[in-house]
Design a protein around this motif. Structure first.
Motif, PDB file in Angstrom:
ATOM      1  N   MET A  10       7.047  -2.216  -0.510  1.00  0.00           N
ATOM      2  CA  MET A  10       8.297  -2.656  -1.126  1.00  0.00           C
ATOM      3  C   MET A  10       9.277  -3.217  -0.095  1.00  0.00           C
ATOM      4  O   MET A  10      10.048  -4.132  -0.395  1.00  0.00           O
ATOM      5  N   GLU A  26       7.731 -12.450  -9.406  1.00  0.00           N
ATOM      6  CA  GLU A  26       6.857 -11.268  -9.433  1.00  0.00           C
ATOM      7  C   GLU A  26       7.296 -10.239  -8.393  1.00  0.00           C
ATOM      8  O   GLU A  26       7.369  -9.036  -8.670  1.00  0.00           O
ATOM      9  N   GLU A  83      12.038  -2.674  -9.957  1.00  0.00           N
ATOM     10  CA  GLU A  83      11.455  -1.495 -10.604  1.00  0.00           C
ATOM     11  C   GLU A  83      11.405  -0.328  -9.622  1.00  0.00           C
ATOM     12  O   GLU A  83      11.718   0.818  -9.975  1.00  0.00           O
ATOM     13  N   TYR A  84      11.019  -0.615  -8.391  1.00  0.00           N
ATOM     14  CA  TYR A  84      10.959   0.426  -7.356  1.00  0.00           C
ATOM     15  C   TYR A  84      12.367   0.962  -7.052  1.00  0.00           C
ATOM     16  O   TYR A  84      12.578   2.178  -6.951  1.00  0.00           O
ATOM     17  N   GLU A 122       3.359   2.587  -0.834  1.00  0.00           N
ATOM     18  CA  GLU A 122       4.374   1.949  -1.665  1.00  0.00           C
ATOM     19  C   GLU A 122       5.628   1.569  -0.880  1.00  0.00           C
ATOM     20  O   GLU A 122       6.109   0.435  -1.001  1.00  0.00           O
ATOM     21  N   LYS A 148       8.983  -6.376  -9.084  1.00  0.00           N
ATOM     22  CA  LYS A 148       8.405  -5.151  -8.509  1.00  0.00           C
ATOM     23  C   LYS A 148       9.439  -4.388  -7.687  1.00  0.00           C
ATOM     24  O   LYS A 148       9.540  -3.159  -7.768  1.00  0.00           O
ATOM     25  N   GLU A 194       0.622  -7.461   0.011  1.00  0.00           N
ATOM     26  CA  GLU A 194      -0.584  -7.328  -0.815  1.00  0.00           C
ATOM     27  C   GLU A 194      -1.625  -6.435  -0.132  1.00  0.00           C
ATOM     28  O   GLU A 194      -2.346  -5.677  -0.796  1.00  0.00           O
TER      29      GLU A 194
END
Length: 420
Positions: A138, A175, A182-183, A134, A179, A129
């Motif tokens: 990740m 969650e 998607e990455y 990015e 993420k 967080e």
């Protein structure tokens, strides 16, 4: 200089386990004892709780004895603390106080370093967080997902404090995984998506992580695997939950079918792919999606040739028309009913499991009178070893031509059959 003690490693995700160095810590008493529950509460609240001081005494009493009527809970807590210390010593941990009580707060205290999977999971999420870039973000989320091996303390899933935390951790995991997937899609790393979603599907089989898994296989051009996995998943949804897969999964099925049909195959391969694996006597069992398609085709055929086709519903009940309460009894009876239906019908008839207590049967080229005889054959086979089971089986039959009428108890719309 005093020798450094081995690390105490604790897992709470998927199971509860403790290792002191290389030594597994096992407790002689039943895992549901108050002392072990106290241990789990103290460990969790000390390393994962909101208050670094530990857990307030009132909250601890509620979590430990909340549903019980005890005349002296304070004394019971003192006894439980004493038993916990004794239990830890007997399990092989060094002699130590372990339970620290200060200003009305209880917390874990130990002479050795402690690592806990839940605490590591939460720490990785907090680091992610705070991370602005990015890729490192990740990577942290990926490591957190890899740590999540199952639900929080599943053996205590009925405890209020466990339920609250279990729901929270599941949301955080879901969650983070969404993420990461998607990455990884943008990175075209479909193998890692497959790895992560395989674990997620096993932990939460009804949360549709299967969609991500199907997507990954399709991106890897493994359409046959994706198709087979879709069929397994749809069977699980229909037979265990009695619901159809989501619209997304239905669209994936169409996309898979379209892509597989564009792939060139020799005539011999096509023929082999269409054949049944081996000859089987009795009716043809198929999944509900396949049964639905067969039903639609039959309806079209009888519009032209007027052939007589009936749809039969066989339902298990308690003898008074009410659902069976015992899940174990339902599983045994459902399996026996499956065998009875298959062995009572012709090879040209088909059937499917609509829900755990209900089967749908498509009877081609018969009449109303024969339907009654067919049900009697099924009933005789079903109750051959247990005569009392005869009262547990009910049926309803309707001409396929009448199913769409407003008066029919059985309706077919969209992707599902609806029984009233």
């Amino acid at each position: 200089m005093e020798k450094e003690l081995p690390e105490l490693k604790i897992d709470m995700l998927g199971r509860f386990s403790m290792f002191y160095g290389d030594q597994a810590i096992s407790f002689k008493r039943n895992t549901a004892t108050k002392a072990l529950k106290l241990l789990q509460i103290l460990l969790h609240e000390t390393f994962c709780g909101k208050n670094q001081a530990g857990i307030p005494r009132t909250e601890l009493l509620e979590d430990l004895f909340g549903r019980e009527e005890l005349s002296n809970v304070a004394n019971n807590l003192r006894v439980t603390v004493h038993r916990l210390k004794k239990m830890l010593a007997e399990a092989g941990l060094p002699e130590y106080d372990y339970v620290k009580i200060e200003n009305g707060y209880y917390r874990w205290d130990s002479p050795m370093k402690v690592s806990m999977d839940v605490a590591e999971f939460l720490e990785l999420l907090q680091q992610a967080e705070k991370e602005e870039k990015e890729q490192p973000k990740m990577e942290l989320l990926y490591r957190a997902c890899r740590l999540y091996r199952g639900e929080f303390l599943p053996a205590l899933s009925g405890e209020d404090w466990v339920i609250i935390n279990s729901v929270r951790y599941k949301e955080l995991y879901s969650e983070a995984l969404a993420k990461v997937c998607e990455y990884l899609k943008r990175q075209r790393d479909y193998e890692t998506i497959l790895e992560l979603t395989t674990v997620a599907s096993e932990i939460y089989p009804f949360d549709e992580w299967q969609s991500q898994k199907i997507d990954a296989r399709m991106f890897l051009n493994r359409y046959k695997e994706a198709y087979q996995f879709y069929e397994e998943t749809s069977r699980m949804f229909f037979e265990e939950l009695g619901i159809s897969p989501s619209e997304k999964m239905m669209n994936q099925f169409k996309e898979m079918s379209a892509k597989m049909s564009r792939k060139y195959q020799a005539a011999g391969e096509i023929k082999e792919g269409l054949k049944e694996p081996e000859y089987e006597d009795g009716a043809f069992y198929c999944t509900l999606p396949s049964f639905r398609d067969g039903y639609r085709l039959i309806r079209r055929i009888i519009e032209r040739n007027g052939q007589s086709v009936f749809l039969m519903v066989c339902s298990l009940a308690d003898g008074k028309g009410r659902p069976l309460e015992s899940r174990e009894q339902l599983e045994v009876m459902s399996e026996q009913l499956h065998l009875a239906i298959k062995g009572s019908l012709r090879r040209r008839d088909s059937f499917t499991k609509y829900s755990p207590p209900q089967f749908l049967i498509l009877l081609v080229g018969t009449n109303q009178e024969n339907c009654e005889r067919i049900f009697k054959r099924i009933l005789d086979k079903f109750s051959a070893k247990h005569r009392s089971w005869r009262q547990n089986l009910e049926y309803y039959v309707s001409s396929v031509a009448d199913v769409e009428s407003d008066n029919s108890r059985l309706h077919f719309r969209r992707n599902e059959f609806h029984w009233s």
